[in-house]
Design a protein around this motif. Structure first.
Motif: not given
Length: 559
Positions: A417-423, A425-428, A478-483, A487-491
């Motif tokens: 799940r961690l690998v997916w959320l950083s992909s 398609q997700a949070l990049d 990680f700070a950029l991920a918050r922004k 829809m990316r967070w949903v993914t």
């Protein structure tokens, strides 16, 4: 020259199988495994030589024969089992013996062989069935199958029906002995794309049938030896061509070094040819007198085969992995083998169900090839070990709603799940693969898949195994991920929703997803009744309620 040779020592020169260490077997098991494989090879040989049937591909046959020979060398059984030669059914003696061809492993071995020889020529290694032609007073008197190299079957009547074969010759060929390959005529056969097509067995089957066959019209003959013929290769080719043996003159070229051979080998591998090939032959123009030819002793000719499209690899272990959706995948860990330019150590077998269907256990020999985009795959089991010890797969308790929170039994799915959320398609989150996530999780003991949002710059810079500079870059990521957009967070959550459906939904808050019922979900592209039910269950699940509330508390947009 594409026949099955009984001299296993040749196979060991070129086999691509991994034979680095001997199996760790007690004597009783070694004897059992060797005897079983030997018996199988005897059966394959019997079907091939007596019936013209190839029950296994030539690549697989050669590699398993090499593996058998290696096991024999490892355990030195008291009774020799290393003679899977053609059955002694031949009735006609060859005027000149067939020597067979030594296979060289690579360019370095070819360079060494060529270093002490002169006047060298290259030819395609045509894949068919070897034969001796005997001409007397200009007439084709006999055609003899290769057999064991000394005696073979009488194929005269069948060979006379091959249209392209000269029935009458004159001059130096009027009383001559020729050796060559009966092959399947092909129209622009590209070896790299089309492979071997089991051509050898098709030719053998045609020649072994008792009844007349129209398939004989589709055969050709490639002459590769004229024992006691002219020592000058150019003169030899000219006379053969004039007599009607045209293929050898078209596909014989002089070479000076291994680089020349490598170039032509690569060219013929990708060029349209009139026959199937499995490598190239390099030979000296000058040959010993025919009476000196002995099976296994033809040191004036060698082969450099193409890499097999299929490799045989031993399964060392079976492992199971849990993906982010909870699906369990089965992975076969192998003794490393080379396929094309890839070193293959493991292959994904897919689901537990497919693993059971393939019936693969450690110790089995499996057939490996490359699928589209160079992905290795298992095509089947070439040989099963006599000892069947399969590992027990994990329970099927994992699913799309498990392991959002860390737990000992959840390690694999949690990391997935961690690998997916950083992909992308997700949070990049660039550069965050499984190894970095594992390091961070071990150091800071994440509670759930978004716990990394609370890590400080100081913590990241002092994480064991991560440099301060890398830690600072991670904090910025990680700070950029918050922004990132909602829809990316949903993914990133793993919501079972395609990008197309997400865009069509146009939602910007989690609450909008929560109020959708099954009928409303089905209005979106690609969502049927089953998927709609999954989405309602997913978005309303207690774990998702807890995670989305936590994201809201962190100020993530949309929650």
């Amino acid at each position: 020259m594409g026949k099955r040779v009984g001299w296993i020592v040749f196979l060991l020169f070129w086999s691509g199988v991994s034979l680095a260490t001997c199996p760790v077997w007690p004597p009783a098991r070694a004897e059992q495994e060797i005897a079983r494989l030997q018996q199988q090879i005897i059966q394959w040989n019997d079907a091939y030589w007596r019936q013209g049937k190839s029950e296994v591909s030539d690549d697989v046959y050669d590699q398993l024969s090499a593996r058998l020979a290696y096991w024999q060398r490892c355990f030195a059984p008291p009774v020799s089992l290393d003679e899977p030669a053609p059955p002694d059914t031949g009735t006609l003696t060859h005027p000149i013996a067939h020597t067979g061809v030594r296979k060289l492993a690579d360019k370095a071995a070819l360079t060494q062989w060529m270093a002490t020889r002169r006047d060298l020529w290259i030819q395609p290694k045509v894949d068919g069935v070897a034969v001796t032609l005997v001409y007397r007073q200009g007439e084709l008197a006999q055609a003899i199958s290769r057999g064991d190299g000394l005696k073979g079957e009488d194929w005269t009547d069948k060979v006379r029906q091959i249209p392209s074969l000269p029935k009458k010759v004159n001059g130096p060929l009027a009383n001559s002995v020729l050796q060559g390959e009966i092959f399947l005529l092909r129209d622009k056969h590209i070896q790299q794309q089309m492979g071997g097509m089991n051509a050898r067995a098709k030719v053998a089957g045609t020649l072994m049938r008792q009844e007349a066959s129209s398939a004989l019209q589709g055969l050709g003959l490639f002459i590769w030896a004229w024992p006691d013929g002219p020592q000058d290769m150019a003169q030899r080719l000219q006379q053969l061509n004039k007599a009607g043996f045209v293929w050898i003159s078209q596909y014989s070229q002089p070479v000076n070094n291994a680089g020349d051979v490598e170039t032509l080998r690569a060219r013929w591998f990708t060029a349209p040819l009139p026959f199937v090939t499995d490598g190239v032959i390099v030979r000296t123009a000058r040959e010993p007198a025919g009476q000196q030819w002995v099976p296994g002793q033809g040191d004036w000719v060698v082969a450099w085969k193409y890499p097999p499209a299929v490799q045989v690899a031993e399964v060392k272990n079976i492992r199971f992995s849990v993906g982010r959706s909870g699906k369990i995948a089965v992975v076969a860990e192998l003794d490393p083998v080379l396929l094309d330019d890839k070193r293959v150590r493991r292959v994904n077998l897919g689901s537990i169900r497919r693993w059971h269907e393939l019936d693969i256990a450690p110790g089995d020999q499996v057939q490996i090839s490359l699928a589209g985009q160079g992905i290795p795959r298992i095509d089947g089991v070439a040989w099963r070990s006599g000892v069947r010890e399969k590992p027990e797969p994990p329970s099927s308790r994992f699913n799309a709603l498990t392991c959002f929170y860390a737990a000992p039994e959840c390690e694999e799915q949690f990391l997935a799940r961690l690998v997916w959320l950083s992909s992308p398609q997700a949070l990049d989150l660039t550069g965050l693969g499984e190894a970095v996530w594992r390091t961070l999780h071990q150091a800071w003991q994440f509670e759930h898949i978004f716990s990394w949002l609370t890590l400080t710059p100081q913590q990241l810079q002092h994480t064991p195994g991560i440099s301060p500079a890398r830690g600072q870059k991670l904090w910025h990521q990680f700070a950029l991920a918050r922004k990132r957009p909602f829809m990316r967070w949903v993914t990133a959550l793993g919501t079972p929703l395609s990008q197309e459906a997400l865009k069509a939904a146009g939602d910007h808050r989690w609450q909008q997803l929560l109020v959708r019922n099954e009928q409303q979900w089905q209005q979106l592209p690609g969502i049927g009744r089953e998927k709609a039910a999954q989405l309602v269950n997913f978005t309303h699940h207690d774990v998702l309620q807890s995670l989305t509330a936590w994201l809201a508390a962190q100020g993530v947009s949309g929650f």
